[in-house]
Design a protein around this motif. Sequence first.
Motif, mmCIF file in Angstrom:
data_model
loop_
_atom_site.group_PDB
_atom_site.id
_atom_site.type_symbol
_atom_site.label_atom_id
_atom_site.label_comp_id
_atom_site.label_asym_id
_atom_site.label_seq_id
_atom_site.Cartn_x
_atom_site.Cartn_y
_atom_site.Cartn_z
ATOM 1 N N GLY A 1 0.572 -0.734 -0.010
ATOM 2 C CA GLY A 1 -0.261 0.102 -0.255
ATOM 3 C C GLY A 1 0.755 0.986 0.093
ATOM 4 O O GLY A 1 1.714 1.020 -0.681
ATOM 5 N N ILE A 2 0.462 1.712 0.576
ATOM 6 C CA ILE A 2 1.243 2.968 0.346
ATOM 7 C C ILE A 2 0.262 4.626 1.954
ATOM 8 O O ILE A 2 -0.638 4.306 1.667
ATOM 9 C CB ILE A 2 1.215 4.366 -0.930
ATOM 10 C CG1 ILE A 2 1.197 5.520 -1.512
ATOM 11 C CG2 ILE A 2 -0.289 4.560 -1.354
ATOM 12 C CD1 ILE A 2 3.226 5.227 -0.562
ATOM 13 N N VAL A 3 1.101 5.754 1.677
ATOM 14 C CA VAL A 3 0.470 6.254 3.125
ATOM 15 C C VAL A 3 1.401 8.226 2.677
ATOM 16 O O VAL A 3 2.620 7.700 2.205
ATOM 17 C CB VAL A 3 1.049 6.379 4.489
ATOM 18 C CG1 VAL A 3 0.945 4.388 4.921
ATOM 19 C CG2 VAL A 3 2.168 6.596 3.992
ATOM 20 N N PRO A 4 0.656 8.859 2.843
ATOM 21 C CA PRO A 4 0.732 9.970 3.059
ATOM 22 C C PRO A 4 1.759 10.700 3.668
ATOM 23 O O PRO A 4 2.290 10.357 4.516
ATOM 24 C CB PRO A 4 -0.432 10.780 3.413
ATOM 25 C CG PRO A 4 -1.600 10.275 3.160
ATOM 26 C CD PRO A 4 -0.539 8.746 3.943
ATOM 27 N N GLU A 5 2.934 11.300 3.384
ATOM 28 C CA GLU A 5 4.303 12.181 3.379
ATOM 29 C C GLU A 5 4.209 12.253 4.974
ATOM 30 O O GLU A 5 5.259 11.777 5.833
ATOM 31 C CB GLU A 5 4.221 13.442 2.724
ATOM 32 C CG GLU A 5 6.014 13.978 3.212
ATOM 33 C CD GLU A 5 6.764 12.361 3.466
ATOM 34 O OE1 GLU A 5 7.866 13.562 3.917
ATOM 35 O OE2 GLU A 5 7.427 12.005 2.557
ATOM 36 N N GLU A 6 2.573 12.671 5.317
ATOM 37 C CA GLU A 6 2.875 13.246 6.396
ATOM 38 C C GLU A 6 2.525 12.342 7.313
ATOM 39 O O GLU A 6 2.474 12.189 9.216
ATOM 40 C CB GLU A 6 1.793 14.456 6.855
ATOM 41 C CG GLU A 6 0.583 13.740 6.250
ATOM 42 C CD GLU A 6 -1.267 14.695 6.446
ATOM 43 O OE1 GLU A 6 -1.924 14.603 7.143
ATOM 44 O OE2 GLU A 6 -0.700 15.708 5.572
ATOM 45 N N VAL A 7 1.941 10.831 7.282
ATOM 46 C CA VAL A 7 1.873 9.855 8.236
ATOM 47 C C VAL A 7 3.104 9.058 8.305
ATOM 48 O O VAL A 7 3.108 8.880 9.384
ATOM 49 C CB VAL A 7 0.502 8.944 7.322
ATOM 50 C CG1 VAL A 7 0.941 7.726 8.262
ATOM 51 C CG2 VAL A 7 -1.020 9.677 7.799
#
Length: 396
Positions: free
Chosen positions: A117-123
């Motif tokens: 999967g992928i996550v936002p930079e802030e996460v």
Amino acid sequence: MKKLLLLAGLALLMAGSVEAKKPEKQEGYQFTDTKTIPTTSVKDQYSSGTCWSYSALSFIENEVLRAGGPELDLSEMWIVRNMYFDKGVKYVRMHGHLNFGEGGAPHDVTEAIKKFGIVPEEVYPGLNYGTEKPVFGELSAVLKAYLDAVIEARNGKLTTAWQDGFNALLDTYFGPRPETFMYEGKEYTPESFAASLPIDMEDYVHISSFTHHPFYEKFIIEVPDNWMWGQVYNVPLEDLMAIVDNAMENGYSIEWATDVSEKGFSRSKAIAIVPETELESMTGTEAEKWGKLTAAEREAALYEFNGPIKEKTITQEMRQEAFDNYETTDDHGMVIVGTAVDQAGNPFFKVKNSWNVRPPYDGFYYFSRPFFEYKTLSITINKNAIPEEIRTKLGL
């Protein structure tokens, strides 16, 4: 008095003569963008060899924009951290006979998103070691030393703890991976966030152009950073350029793996060219101009980037020879986000880099078409950007 006046006159005459001999100031390259594709902000990989993650994720961010989605800042270090684990496992399985380093390839990113999967930079900024930007000196050394110690197998065989230990090291440097997170008021897992994006990882293909493998078939591109042994489709140079032109015309950006360790590439001037250095390939006043210089003077002048000059005509054979002789290496990844022309009308590609926002073009660079033809290792592209007749030959 007459003598003084005479001397003064001579001095003025000499000064005028010197002034007349000064070369005219060159205007340098001046670019006019002819096509610009919406793109996200310029990032900074800083002191890390992770251009592959930055460029491929930037390309994915652009694809989200093109598909009508929001402007996102996705986490490069999420990809790097997860791929480090897979790379480490393979490194141990190969008894250390695998390139274990900071480098990677564009398909690492698409495969990582499918798997993790992928996550936002802030996460997940992935900077758990006291710096504001990526600095991989200690991190890389520690990870490799750990794996080399595992491979020594001093217990007589590998322990059951080594993978947990490696994961603990990765969590220490990058930070623990969240199982769930909140983003804009909604809870996600990395997998569900990836699924929420208006794009499909199966749409992305990797394409190259070399003659040591059959055209219109897949092959494992033989470069050290291809630790995953990922495959690319092989097409003739003219088809590669037709794919790129079609993508640009229809608003698709392109992830570009290339080699910037060339005299024709200038970091400070943000430009790359392939000057024609052979006099016999020049004609008219151009040949006359360069023919007056020694070989050393001519080479120095060709790489001053003072303004448009004739560039080499690139052939399939030239590409292959450069690759075979290690002159074209897996050096850098960027994103092509448009086209441009210089003041003489020569075609260039506008390219987004990951070396921070810097002059003269705020982190963007201009690469000539011959440079692209000569130094491209591979591109990653949405398969729908490929002309139908080429797509059919590739079985896509």
